[in-house]
Enzyme design. Sequence first.
Site, short mmCIF file in Angstrom:
data_model
loop_
_atom_site.label_atom_id
_atom_site.label_comp_id
_atom_site.label_asym_id
_atom_site.label_seq_id
_atom_site.Cartn_x
_atom_site.Cartn_y
_atom_site.Cartn_z
N ASP A 200 53.69 -3.80 -28.56
CA ASP A 200 53.44 -3.05 -29.79
C ASP A 200 51.96 -2.65 -29.89
O ASP A 200 51.07 -3.45 -29.58
CB ASP A 200 53.82 -3.97 -30.97
CG ASP A 200 53.84 -3.25 -32.29
OD1 ASP A 200 54.62 -2.31 -32.43
OD2 ASP A 200 53.09 -3.66 -33.21
N GLU A 263 53.59 0.51 -25.97
CA GLU A 263 53.64 1.54 -27.02
C GLU A 263 52.26 2.17 -27.07
O GLU A 263 51.37 1.73 -27.80
CB GLU A 263 53.99 0.94 -28.39
CG GLU A 263 54.18 2.04 -29.43
CD GLU A 263 53.89 1.63 -30.87
OE1 GLU A 263 54.29 2.36 -31.77
OE2 GLU A 263 53.23 0.60 -31.10
C1 GLC Z 1 54.29 -0.23 -34.10
C2 GLC Z 1 55.74 -0.45 -34.44
C3 GLC Z 1 55.94 -0.16 -35.88
C4 GLC Z 1 55.09 -1.13 -36.68
C5 GLC Z 1 53.65 -1.06 -36.26
C6 GLC Z 1 52.88 -2.22 -36.76
O1 GLC Z 1 53.92 1.09 -34.24
O2 GLC Z 1 56.55 0.32 -33.61
O3 GLC Z 1 57.28 -0.26 -36.27
O4 GLC Z 1 55.19 -0.85 -38.05
O5 GLC Z 1 53.50 -1.07 -34.86
O6 GLC Z 1 53.25 -3.37 -36.05
#
Ligand code: GLC
Length: 522
Positions: A200, A263
């Site tokens: 993440d 991500e």
């Molecule tokens: C990432 C996740 C999202 C979350 C954010 C904070 O972007 O995909 O769902 O709210 O991180 O952890």
Amino acid sequence: MDRRWWEGATLYQLYVRSWKDSDDDGYGDLRGIIGQLDYLEWLGIDGIWLSPTMPSPDKDWGYDVSDYLSVHPDLGSLDDLGALISGAGERGMRVLLDLVPNHTSTEHPWFIESIASRQNGKRDYYVWADAAPGGGPPNNWVDFTGAPAWQWDAGTGQYYLHNFLVEQADLNWWNPAVHNEFDRILRFWFDRGVAGFRIDVAHGLYKDALLRDNPPADGAGPLAGRFGLRAQYNENRPEVHGLYRDWRKVADGYDPPRLLLGETWVPDLASLASFYGQDDELQLAFNFPMVFAAFEADDLASVVGRTLDALPAGGCPVWTASNHDVDRFPSRWCGGDQAKIKLALLVLATLPGTLVLYYGDEIGMTDVVVPPELSRDALGGTSARPSRDRARTPMQWDDSPTAGFTSPGVAGWLPVGDPAGCNVAAQRNDPASVLTFCRELIMLRREQAGPADSRYERLAAPAGVWRYTAGAVEVAANFTGQPAALQEPPHGSVLLSTAECGQADPAVLAPWEGLIFSRTPR
Ligand code: GLC
């Protein structure tokens, strides 16, 4: 076992709370997934990525972790996760977890210690700073709601950083103790057979050591920055690459190597490519320029061409179009039109690299408008940031009132959409359905897909048509509402078409038709 099993593979992002409820509490859970593993195997999935499974107060539905070494009681237990990993393994599928290293819940024991006093041994686990000289937050950074990203703590007289919600305190990655903690966390799960992690906010872990103000954003749109500011100093710092080189060594120390899938929410493809390092950082990095590309031939082809040019030798691209943070592609790109949904799946599945489907993509599930009184997303739902609930509603298994997600009469945590026609039971045996088509694509992908770097080449085509070769196949995709004649007929036979009854002549594409040809001459 194949050392790079993810190359050419099809992964499936499964938002656990919304997939299948086994105990009638209205939340999907691990036992629910175990009961549906045969479905994923039938579909041809190679690996599943589970949205957060760790204990959490759920201010951000698991993205606010309070214990990195356990399973959220709503979802199951460590034993259930073990049973899921082995059940998936028996069917040739791997299980990836979601790891949230950018921040913890403020209920995590580390933060409870950190906020206790400035002298506490865990104080420097988080990003603390004094007020600005004239008072107020240390700099101009904003969180995901547009409010200052700093929360004042009167008890210790400093601010702590939260790039997301106030209850999600950012960890301080300049502190080696934080590295040691996550080293242990990685090994804990890898030792239990977890095949890897989706990481993440992978681009965001380090913050500028001088906490400099962010500059104004260069443009608009989801990739430009936040609320008019470019995220230059609170994200996208170069030091994160050293961390991924360390994690890659840990991942490569396992047999088979564990997968690190980032991500990487970055606006440009050079930055995206940097997360692969020299094949010594992340093995896969999500491509957000592709997610936000326009659904038209030139824009998609441009992102694909530039991605492949940017990646280092051996870098495996990732193609995805939906996830739990953005609108589903069947809505965003396709307006619910079945022909367009099949066309989108066709191009995503024929490009070289890894395909990541979001649950429901395979049946063409569209966004569901969730009324504000039923909203569960605390980070969205403002005029600045629409609620993400619309892309998180329960999986549609059948056409019953609960869509088969939970038992009749049980209220799911989010409302179900209209499952009529758009459900697994109705589509599974319908030869013309999105599900049947998606499965055929995945099967074809398994048979035909070459290695990740299998050559892609764009071919000449009429305006609005994207024609290319990729590995063993040739693709012609008509992104217009008019029939389109290919100037030069393809050499091979048709392997798959999006159209139920396309044109009799395969060199003429029906509106929004996509065709896959064999590259072997007829
Ligand atoms: C990432 C996740 C999202 C979350 C954010 C904070 O972007 O995909 O769902 O709210 O991180 O952890």
